[in-house]
Every structure is written in structure tokens, then in C-alpha cells.
Write a protein that holds these residues in place. Sequence first.
Motif, PDB file in Angstrom:
ATOM      1  N   SER A 135       5.633   2.783  -5.149  1.00 43.32           N
ATOM      2  CA  SER A 135       5.567   3.757  -6.228  1.00 43.32           C
ATOM      3  C   SER A 135       6.466   4.953  -5.949  1.00 43.32           C
ATOM      4  CB  SER A 135       4.122   4.244  -6.392  1.00 43.32           C
ATOM      5  OG  SER A 135       4.064   5.398  -7.197  1.00 43.32           O
ATOM      6  N   GLU A 145       4.054   3.289 -12.944  1.00 45.99           N
ATOM      7  CA  GLU A 145       2.893   4.155 -12.903  1.00 45.99           C
ATOM      8  C   GLU A 145       2.401   4.476 -14.315  1.00 45.99           C
ATOM      9  OE1 GLU A 145       5.844   4.893 -11.543  1.00 45.99           O
ATOM     10  OE2 GLU A 145       5.536   5.043  -9.374  1.00 45.99           O
ATOM     11  N   CYS A 156       6.995   6.352  -2.234  1.00 43.09           N
ATOM     12  CA  CYS A 156       7.222   5.073  -1.546  1.00 43.09           C
ATOM     13  C   CYS A 156       6.692   5.076  -0.112  1.00 43.09           C
ATOM     14  CB  CYS A 156       8.712   4.717  -1.569  1.00 43.09           C
ATOM     15  SG  CYS A 156       9.368   4.573  -3.238  1.00 43.09           S
ATOM     16  N   LEU A 203      -3.497   8.389  -8.879  1.00 41.75           N
ATOM     17  CA  LEU A 203      -2.450   7.384  -9.071  1.00 41.75           C
ATOM     18  C   LEU A 203      -3.040   6.164  -9.746  1.00 41.75           C
ATOM     19  CD1 LEU A 203       0.512   6.567  -8.507  1.00 41.75           C
ATOM     20  CD2 LEU A 203      -0.285   5.612  -6.332  1.00 41.75           C
ATOM     21  N   SER A 228      -1.799   9.378 -13.578  1.00 38.53           N
ATOM     22  CA  SER A 228      -1.240   9.799 -12.288  1.00 38.53           C
ATOM     23  C   SER A 228      -0.933  11.297 -12.315  1.00 38.53           C
ATOM     24  CB  SER A 228       0.033   9.015 -11.977  1.00 38.53           C
ATOM     25  OG  SER A 228      -0.251   7.635 -11.921  1.00 38.53           O
ATOM     26  N   GLU A 247       4.528   8.173  -5.702  1.00 38.47           N
ATOM     27  CA  GLU A 247       3.840   8.341  -4.421  1.00 38.47           C
ATOM     28  C   GLU A 247       4.852   8.458  -3.269  1.00 38.47           C
ATOM     29  OE1 GLU A 247       1.538   6.323  -0.977  1.00 38.47           O
ATOM     30  OE2 GLU A 247       3.262   5.553  -2.039  1.00 38.47           O
ATOM     31  N   PHE A 265      -1.590   2.527 -12.241  1.00 41.26           N
ATOM     32  CA  PHE A 265      -0.438   1.745 -12.680  1.00 41.26           C
ATOM     33  C   PHE A 265      -0.736   1.094 -14.022  1.00 41.26           C
ATOM     34  CE2 PHE A 265      -0.094   2.042  -8.109  1.00 41.26           C
ATOM     35  CZ  PHE A 265       1.246   2.367  -7.943  1.00 41.26           C
ATOM     36  N   ALA A 267       1.985  -3.871 -13.675  1.00 36.32           N
ATOM     37  CA  ALA A 267       1.982  -3.890 -12.212  1.00 36.32           C
ATOM     38  C   ALA A 267       1.061  -4.976 -11.660  1.00 36.32           C
ATOM     39  CB  ALA A 267       1.572  -2.530 -11.660  1.00 36.32           C
ATOM     40  N   PHE A 327       9.437  -1.816  -7.533  1.00 31.80           N
ATOM     41  CA  PHE A 327       8.669  -0.659  -7.984  1.00 31.80           C
ATOM     42  C   PHE A 327       7.648  -1.078  -9.023  1.00 31.80           C
ATOM     43  CE2 PHE A 327      12.623   1.379  -6.563  1.00 31.80           C
ATOM     44  CZ  PHE A 327      12.103   2.372  -5.747  1.00 31.80           C
TER      45      PHE A 327
END
Length: 192
Positions: free
Chosen positions: A155, A121, A160, A141, A126, A158, A143, A147, A118
Motif C-alpha cells: 500500500s 486503498e 509500503c 487503512l 483510510s 501505508e 482496501f 484488492a 499495489f
Amino acid sequence: MPAIYAIRDDGFRFKNLDLSILDIARHAPDDSDPDSILDFSLHNTAMAAWWPPMGAHFLSNEGFEGSPIPDISSGLGATLVLSPKAKRYLGDLLESYGELLPVEAEGEVYYLFNCRTFGQEDLEVSQHEYLGDTPISLKALAFTDDAEKLATFKSKFENCATVFCNEQFKRAVEKFELTGISFDENLVEQFG
């Protein structure tokens, strides 16, 4: 802002692996929680321990009959489908971020990369679009800088549904001239 990309299929000109979530669920252990299989990306389910030799085939998109099989494509949830060539070039890089699950197709062994990492975020940027109190779509979105150190990740914000990557992964795909995906700086997929 970190250099992060959403991995997208490169249009409709490549074939797609015909592998459904029901194909996977059919092989899951009897004592598995059905939700952990049916929504494996969101539940971050590990499958390598029970993954059977699985067969599938590639299908062309309508109007693109006879199209080639890509080196890399998006799969179910936060997965990528890797050709033998892509696995050879990217396997060592990817194995730290998930599982490489073999799938026999077209007389060769392809790999479903199940992303199990993962990204964090940036919750100040976001945003979801809401209908009342219910989130209905992703509006923005982003990060955190951490990240940027991850070759691939997904995410929770989101749900995934996408594999994201950093510049290192993008450069590796371009260096080895692997076909089938594009790198989108817009992290929220636009429809229509």
C-alpha cells in the motif's frame, strides 16, 4: 469489506534473516538512483535483473537463542523471506505479484519476495493522523473489493512497509503448515 490481512511475524520465537538495505545497495548498479534502492518498496524497484548471488545468515532475537528458522517471515519493506519449502509451495502463486530473489543462508537458498503489486486503498476509510499538515502516523487503512483478488500486495498509503494478502494466500500458508507468520485483520500495526 474484503477479507484482507496484514502479514506479521509470529512473535519473537523465530530467527530473522540478517540482510540490511545497505547489503542490497552495495550490489545495485552504479547508475541506479540511490532513492530507488534505499526505498525500493515505495519506488517499486525491480531488482531481479541485477540481483547477485547474495549471502546472509539468520539471527535469534534476544532471549530466544536457539530458535528455529521460519518458513516465512517479514523482510525489509514490503518483502517476505521464504524458506526453500515455502518457495516450493508458494512460488508459483507469488511470482505474479513480485520477484523471488535468491539469498544463500545456512547452506540453503532462501528467497526474498519483493512485492511489486499495489492494492487499491479505500480512501473514504483510510486515514492518517496529522501534525499540522504533515502526516505522522496511519490511523485507519482499508482496501477496495478489487484488492481481495490479489494474493499479495502493498500500500502506498501505508508507505509500503507491510505485505498484505487475501484469503487465498492465507489458506495456502495454513494448508502447507508454513511457520513464521500470522495474519492480522487489523491492517494498522499497533505498537506498545
